[in-house]
Motif scaffolding. Structure first.
Motif, mmCIF file in Angstrom:
data_model
loop_
_atom_site.group_PDB
_atom_site.id
_atom_site.type_symbol
_atom_site.label_atom_id
_atom_site.label_comp_id
_atom_site.label_asym_id
_atom_site.label_seq_id
_atom_site.Cartn_x
_atom_site.Cartn_y
_atom_site.Cartn_z
ATOM 1 N N GLY A 188 -4.116 -0.066 4.674
ATOM 2 C CA GLY A 188 -3.964 -1.450 5.506
ATOM 3 C C GLY A 188 -4.685 -0.958 7.123
ATOM 4 N N PRO A 189 -4.785 -1.937 7.703
ATOM 5 C CA PRO A 189 -5.481 -1.776 9.246
ATOM 6 C C PRO A 189 -4.785 -0.726 10.040
ATOM 7 C CG PRO A 189 -4.496 -4.081 9.054
ATOM 8 C CD PRO A 189 -4.430 -3.254 7.712
ATOM 9 N N SER A 202 -4.864 2.929 8.742
ATOM 10 C CA SER A 202 -6.558 3.319 8.780
ATOM 11 C C SER A 202 -6.949 3.698 10.255
ATOM 12 C CB SER A 202 -7.369 1.975 8.208
ATOM 13 O OG SER A 202 -6.932 1.886 6.894
ATOM 14 N N LEU A 203 -6.510 2.719 11.325
ATOM 15 C CA LEU A 203 -6.843 2.951 12.584
ATOM 16 C C LEU A 203 -6.028 4.228 13.217
ATOM 17 C CD1 LEU A 203 -8.064 1.924 15.176
ATOM 18 C CD2 LEU A 203 -5.928 0.672 15.656
ATOM 19 N N LEU A 204 -4.917 4.424 12.715
ATOM 20 C CA LEU A 204 -4.140 5.733 13.082
ATOM 21 C C LEU A 204 -5.022 6.961 12.684
ATOM 22 C CD1 LEU A 204 -1.759 7.060 14.406
ATOM 23 C CD2 LEU A 204 -0.694 6.824 12.109
ATOM 24 N N GLY A 210 -0.982 -14.565 10.580
ATOM 25 C CA GLY A 210 -2.301 -14.198 10.785
ATOM 26 C C GLY A 210 -2.847 -13.487 9.485
ATOM 27 N N VAL A 211 -2.026 -12.466 9.133
ATOM 28 C CA VAL A 211 -2.310 -11.478 7.982
ATOM 29 C C VAL A 211 -2.422 -12.479 6.567
ATOM 30 C CG1 VAL A 211 -1.255 -9.814 6.296
ATOM 31 C CG2 VAL A 211 -1.085 -9.655 8.967
ATOM 32 N N LEU A 212 -1.623 -13.309 6.480
ATOM 33 C CA LEU A 212 -1.556 -14.215 5.187
ATOM 34 C C LEU A 212 -3.070 -14.949 5.221
ATOM 35 C CD1 LEU A 212 2.045 -15.469 4.918
ATOM 36 C CD2 LEU A 212 0.733 -14.035 3.437
#
Length: 552
Positions: free
Chosen positions: A116-117, A120-122, A308-310
């Motif tokens: 997930g975002p 992934s960003l971490l 927002g995710v949905l």
């Protein structure tokens, strides 16, 4: 108006009949305790029953602590303080009620999973690889507690805010003259006065926690609801499912006892200046920022982020069966919700009007018994309905075969009749309370005027009361409609063969780890729930004159 038995009698017996029918699930479950345990029961008792007890207790304790803290704190800020964004937060803080807990669980799982975002960003920022850093596991007992708190805190917010709006300005003014600042007035005056409402809101949240199946099932947290569904569907053991349901009933009755004991016989009556405008503590600087953040955080985590995710998932991939299959699911959900809402409003109106005409202990007791279903998890109701209804279907079919050589099939359990009955048991209390409140606002003189003009009770109800209380009836229908759209455990257990709903479709996709495909039906459920939530917020705001949108 207090009529005699002939005037209020038919409606009284309708209330009694409804209460008697709605007690069927409870008796169906409790009768299982008289049956000997099966091998499945012995296996579960030796292996997973202690874990069911522990996980259910942790869920109840965690939600019981988190919901009143968030709900009461934000309600006090919205009611008594003035800061940027308050008017928006006033109604927006209720939006998580439109988000089923299992839908939020799907969204957060996609958002926080290794691919997930967030993770992934971490990894991009730290240069670490997966498993080289610690990250909290969302699919866990703690994750389930968090999801339920974020979804259910509006119960405490709604009732606490209504209590704060209804409090006398006199008590707050006296506390200020005695040297109490805003926060000391909150702790020493406002909070104790609002305690019955806070406890009631928390009790509602706890009963919803005990009723939850989708979240704990998706997160792999075994508790009584997952055990009941597993025993019924996977093992096909109705006796074991009913015996597990009877233990869960103990938790439900414990919550009800807690609510009653906490409330006790405490009564709070307001003095003068009840409807004087509440003092608004205008916040500036860091205090305003802190209040804004305290209200934004539960709204962001409980609605904006998962919605927002949905939406992103639905636009990116969506349901691969979107089209004819999707509209079939929408039609099934709509039919179930509409039929249940209409019947719930009709029964609630007849029962509330019968109480207005007749009153007495019999009608009052019938109302309380008929309202007990809201405290029962859907799995308990499903098991309690299916056992006697299936026995009736089989007995009727056997008698017709033996007598006339024909088969009746499964009249009740083979279609949606038993499922609609289970929904009515579960949600009639919502409709009854709303309709009863609307009917109570009509002056008794209206009844007297209708009687002097020769109108019989039912004619007065149709021609006089119903047009006046139409907004309350519409609100009751909308709330029941949304509750049925979101309901999962009873639908999962009782739905007819090849009859799925949006909630079942979202659950099935999520169970197969197809979260992107689960987004479309889940987002549809959320969208349907938003308008009634906003209407509910406005109704509360109108409850106190002097408030924005309130009565003059």
């Amino acid at each position: 108006m207090r009529g005699g038995l002939m005037r209020g009698g038919p409606l009284t017996w309708i209330s009694v009949a409804v209460a008697a029918l709605f007690l069927i699930p409870i008796f169906g479950v409790l009768l299982s305790l008289t049956q000997p345990g099966s091998e499945t029961w012995s296996h579960l008792a030796e292996t997973v029953l202690p874990r069911y007890l522990f996980n259910t207790a942790v869920l109840v304790i965690g939600v019981g602590l988190g919901v009143p803290i968030i709900g009461t704190g934000t309600a006090w800020l919205i009611t008594m303080c003035r800061f940027p964004g308050r008017r928006v937060f006033e109604w927006a803080l209720i939006l998580p009620l439109a988000m089923p807990a299992y839908v939020m669980a799907y969204a957060y799982t996609d958002f926080l999973q290794p691919a997930g975002p967030v993770q992934s960003l971490l990894r991009d920022l730290t240069g670490l690889s997966f498993r080289e850093y610690w990250f909290p596991e969302i699919r866990s007992l703690g994750g389930a507690v968090t999801m339920l708190i974020l979804v259910l805190y509006p119960y405490a917010y709604l009732l606490s805010r209504a209590a704060f709006l209804d409090q006398s300005v006199c008590a707050l003014d006296v506390s200020r003259t005695l040297g109490c600042g805003p926060w000391r007035s909150f702790w020493r005056v406002a909070l104790p006065l609002a305690r019955p409402a806070i406890v009631a809101g928390t009790a509602l949240a706890l009963m919803e926690t005990l009723a939850d199946y989708g979240t704990v099932s998706f997160f792999g947290v075994p508790n009584f609801t997952t055990g009941i569904v597993r025993a019924w569907i996977a093992f096909g053991d109705r006796t074991t499912a009913a015996q597990l349901a009877s233990i869960l009933l103990i938790f439900v009755f414990a919550v009800l006892l807690f609510e009653a004991q906490s409330r006790g016989k405490a009564q709070f009556h307001q003095a003068t200046n009840k409807y004087q405008q509440l003092p608004g503590y205008r916040l500036h600087g860091m205090a305003a920022f802190a209040a804004f953040s305290a209200c934004l955080l539960p709204l962001l985590l409980g609605f904006l982020l998962p919605a927002g995710v949905l939406l992103s998932m639905a636009l990116e991939a969506g349901d691969g069966q979107f089209g004819r299959r999707y509209f079939e699911l929408v039609g099934n959900s709509f039919i179930l919700a509409l039929v249940t809402a209409v019947l719930a409003v009709l029964l609630a109106t007849l029962m509330a009007y019968g109480r207005r005409l007749q009153g007495g202990w019999l009608v009052t007791a019938s109302h309380r018994l008929a309202s007990m279903g809201y405290a029962l998890p859907g799995t308990i109701i499903a098991v309690g309905v299916l056992i006697p209804f299936a026995a009736f279907d089989n007995a009727l079919d056997g008698w017709l075969r033996a007598t006339w050589g024909i088969s009746s099939g499964l009249l009740l359990t083979g279609g949606i009749a038993a499922l609609v009955f289970a929904y009515l048991v579960r949600f009639l209390a919502v409709s009854l309370n709303t309709v009863d409140s609307g009917l109570g606002k009509i002056r008794p003189s209206m009844d007297d005027a209708a009687r002097t003009l020769g109108a019989r009770p039912m004619a007065a109800l149709i021609r006089v009361h119903a047009p006046i209380m139409w907004p309350s009836m519409l609100t009751a229908g909308l709330v029941v409609f949304v509750d049925v759209m979101k309901e999962l455990p009873a639908t999962l257990v009782m739905r007819p063969f090849n009859f799925d709903t949006l909630a079942v479709q979202a659950h099935n996709f999520a169970a197969d780890e197809r979260l992107s495909q689960a987004a479309t039906p889940a987002l549809t459920i959320v969208a349907v729930g938003i308008p009634p939530v906003i209407l509910l917020s406005r109704a509360i705001a109108r409850g106190r004159p002097g408030e924005p949108g309130g009565a003059a």
